[in-house]
Design a protein around this motif. Structure first.
Motif, PDB file in Angstrom:
ATOM      1  N   LEU A 103       0.793  -1.198   0.189  1.00 23.67           N
ATOM      2  CA  LEU A 103       0.093  -0.014   0.050  1.00 23.67           C
ATOM      3  C   LEU A 103       0.968   1.171   0.017  1.00 23.67           C
ATOM      4  N   ALA A 104       2.168   0.933  -0.324  1.00 24.26           N
ATOM      5  CA  ALA A 104       3.056   2.198  -0.133  1.00 24.26           C
ATOM      6  C   ALA A 104       2.772   3.407  -1.144  1.00 24.26           C
ATOM      7  N   ALA A 105       2.179   2.986  -2.412  1.00 25.38           N
ATOM      8  CA  ALA A 105       1.921   4.018  -3.034  1.00 25.38           C
ATOM      9  C   ALA A 105       0.499   4.721  -3.043  1.00 25.38           C
ATOM     10  N   LEU A 106      -0.019   4.583  -2.010  1.00 25.71           N
ATOM     11  CA  LEU A 106      -1.494   5.285  -1.268  1.00 25.71           C
ATOM     12  C   LEU A 106      -1.013   6.354  -0.588  1.00 25.71           C
ATOM     13  N   ASN A 107      -1.521   7.408  -0.727  1.00 31.49           N
ATOM     14  CA  ASN A 107      -1.320   8.775   0.169  1.00 31.49           C
ATOM     15  C   ASN A 107      -2.063   8.629   1.380  1.00 31.49           C
ATOM     16  N   ASP A 108      -1.916   9.656   2.311  1.00 31.52           N
ATOM     17  CA  ASP A 108      -2.435   9.629   3.637  1.00 31.52           C
ATOM     18  C   ASP A 108      -3.856   9.623   3.607  1.00 31.52           C
ATOM     19  N   THR A 109      -4.561  10.480   2.795  1.00 33.18           N
ATOM     20  CA  THR A 109      -5.983  10.571   2.697  1.00 33.18           C
ATOM     21  C   THR A 109      -6.399   8.813   2.258  1.00 33.18           C
ATOM     22  N   GLN A 110      -6.039   8.317   1.459  1.00 35.34           N
ATOM     23  CA  GLN A 110      -6.518   6.910   0.849  1.00 35.34           C
ATOM     24  C   GLN A 110      -6.284   5.962   1.894  1.00 35.34           C
ATOM     25  N   MET A 111      -5.154   6.034   2.689  1.00 33.25           N
ATOM     26  CA  MET A 111      -4.774   5.098   3.729  1.00 33.25           C
ATOM     27  C   MET A 111      -6.039   5.600   4.927  1.00 33.25           C
ATOM     28  N   ALA A 112      -6.102   6.827   5.103  1.00 30.36           N
ATOM     29  CA  ALA A 112      -7.305   7.114   6.229  1.00 30.36           C
ATOM     30  C   ALA A 112      -8.616   6.324   5.726  1.00 30.36           C
TER      31      ALA A 112
END
Length: 447
Positions: free
Chosen positions: A16-25
């Motif tokens: 999931l490293a390519a996801l940004n903070d908003t997407q991780m949230a």
């Protein structure tokens, strides 16, 4: 536009490293943990949905075709899969087969297809997927659409497409050319019984012969089935459908073998000319066969075809059939029951079957049970009585017709998914073909 699916193992955040903070949230808010079958759309900054995350479950414990669960949940589109896969080809295959639909009679507006999957050999995936789809499409067709006439037409077109030489023996010609049991089983139908026979490959290559039970519908004959048992009998040609899928794989991959395919095609119907319980039939190899029950017809048509196959003394004979309810009692619907005179090849079939989501389990050709087929008035009864070891005695009956082949394997299968599973929607399904293809590919590698 092709959409992207990131496939992750449960508890592994590295994919999931390519996801940004908003997407991780977003993932956290939706309790996404990578559990098997979990699928979550991930919106981009502008609110578009062009990527997903999919949970594959615990690494080392997940179903080989878990990706098929993603395909079954998605709506229209082409999807690339990214991730760390234990077997990229089977992961890709699982997604493609999870998207399978039989829409010949009921159209669907939903179409899901596979784009790319990291590390997968696309040509190999296509070979295995097409083979499975051949079997599924044939098994799912209703018997009024796939009678003996149409099945012969299909097989002829199939053989021609692969450059194979094909012939058929139909109706009374079966008697003239010594296939009496195929004729007897199918003679009550309005469409004549027949034997389809095609060959492919160099004449001096190792001989591999495939035999498939092609009973396009089984009423049970005069020993008629109850309605509840007859409902799925369009799948009684599932052995031959899977043999055709296997043949497609062998020919498409251009394995260095001399392939022969034999498919007895009949309908076990009821009319004044139907064969009867208590009849004694001649067989191709000269054995007289007492009929114990007309609902055990599959082994009769296979016996004549196996006799023909055996006359060439091939290196390998493989037959496939939806043969006995006893096999389903023994191993259930997800496993095929395997009988073989060649333990080394049987072990290879099982070894290839589990990781490719095509499992089978070897059962014994227990010689002591052969006496259960004794007849006081014929050389053999084609079935045993008493309810014990029915799958084994059916295999022992078939073994009597194989004398010269170096290796014979008999696969007794369900050929039907009675509930949706990863990579397998409800309905007709492949069994045995993928494990057999991979085992043959290993034994006869391309040079």
């Amino acid at each position: 536009m092709t959409k992207s699916i990131t496939c992750v193992w449960q508890g592994d955040q590295s994919q999931l490293a390519a996801l940004n903070d908003t997407q991780m949230a977003w993932l956290k808010a939706n309790d996404f943990e990578g559990k098997a079958g979990s699928l979550l759309a991930v919106p981009s900054a502008n609110g578009n949905i062009d990527q997903y995350v999919f949970g594959m479950g615990e690494k080392g414990k997940s179903h080989p075709m878990v990706t098929g669960l993603a395909a079954s949940k998605l709506q229209n589109g082409e999807f690339d899969l990214h991730g760390e896969f234990e077997n990229p080809e089977i992961a890709a295959l699982g997604f493609r087969l999870g998207a399978y639909q039989f829409n010949q009679f009921k159209k669907s507006d939903n179409s899901v297809s596979l784009g790319k999957l990291s590390g997968a050999n696309g040509a190999e995936v296509s070979i295995m997927a097409e083979a499975a789809e051949i079997a599924r499409d044939l098994i799912n067709r209703p018997p009024n659409d796939l009678g003996p006439d149409n099945y012969e037409k299909y097989i002829r077109e199939f053989a021609k497409k692969h450059g194979a030489e094909v012939r058929s023996i139909v109706g009374e010609d079966l008697l003239d050319q010594n296939f009496p049991m195929i004729h007897a089983v199918g003679r009550a139908s309005a469409q004549a019984p027949r034997l389809l026979d095609f060959t492919w490959g160099h004449e001096d290559a190792p001989k591999v012969t495939l035999v498939g039970k092609g009973v396009i519908f089984d009423s049970g004959g005069l020993d008629i089935k109850p309605a509840s048992n007859m409902l799925l009998m369009k799948k009684d040609m599932g052995g031959s459908a899977n043999i055709l899928g296997l043949a497609h794989s062998i020919m498409s991959a251009k394995l260095p073998v001399r392939l022969r395919v034999l498919i007895p095609v009949v309908e076990n119907a009821i009319s004044g000319s139907a064969f009867r319980p208590g009849d004694i039939l001649p067989s191709r190899n000269g054995m007289s066969v007492e009929i114990g029950n007309t609902d055990a017809e599959g082994r009769l048509v296979l016996a004549d075809a196996l006799s023909l196959a055996d006359e060439e003394s091939p290196e390998i004979i493989i037959d496939m059939a939806t043969l006995t309810g006893a096999a389903r009692v023994a191993v259930g619907t997800e496993l095929a029951a395997l009988f073989s005179t060649d333990d080394e090849f049987a072990n290879e079939l099982m070894a290839q079957g589990v990781p490719s989501s095509d499992p089978m389990w070897q059962m014994p050709l227990w010689d002591n049970y052969d006496e259960m087929l004794a007849s006081p008035i014929a050389d053999v009864n084609h079935m045993s009585f008493g309810g014990y070891a029915g799958a084994i005695t059916a295999a022992l009956f078939l073994r009597r017709f194989v004398k010269n082949a170096k290796s014979w394997s008999h696969i007794d299968m369900m050929a039907w998914a009675d509930k949706p599973r990863p990579g397998r929607p409800l309905g007709g399904t492949e069994q045995g073909q993928r494990a057999a293809y991979l085992a043959l590919k290993k034994r006869y590698p391309k040079t």
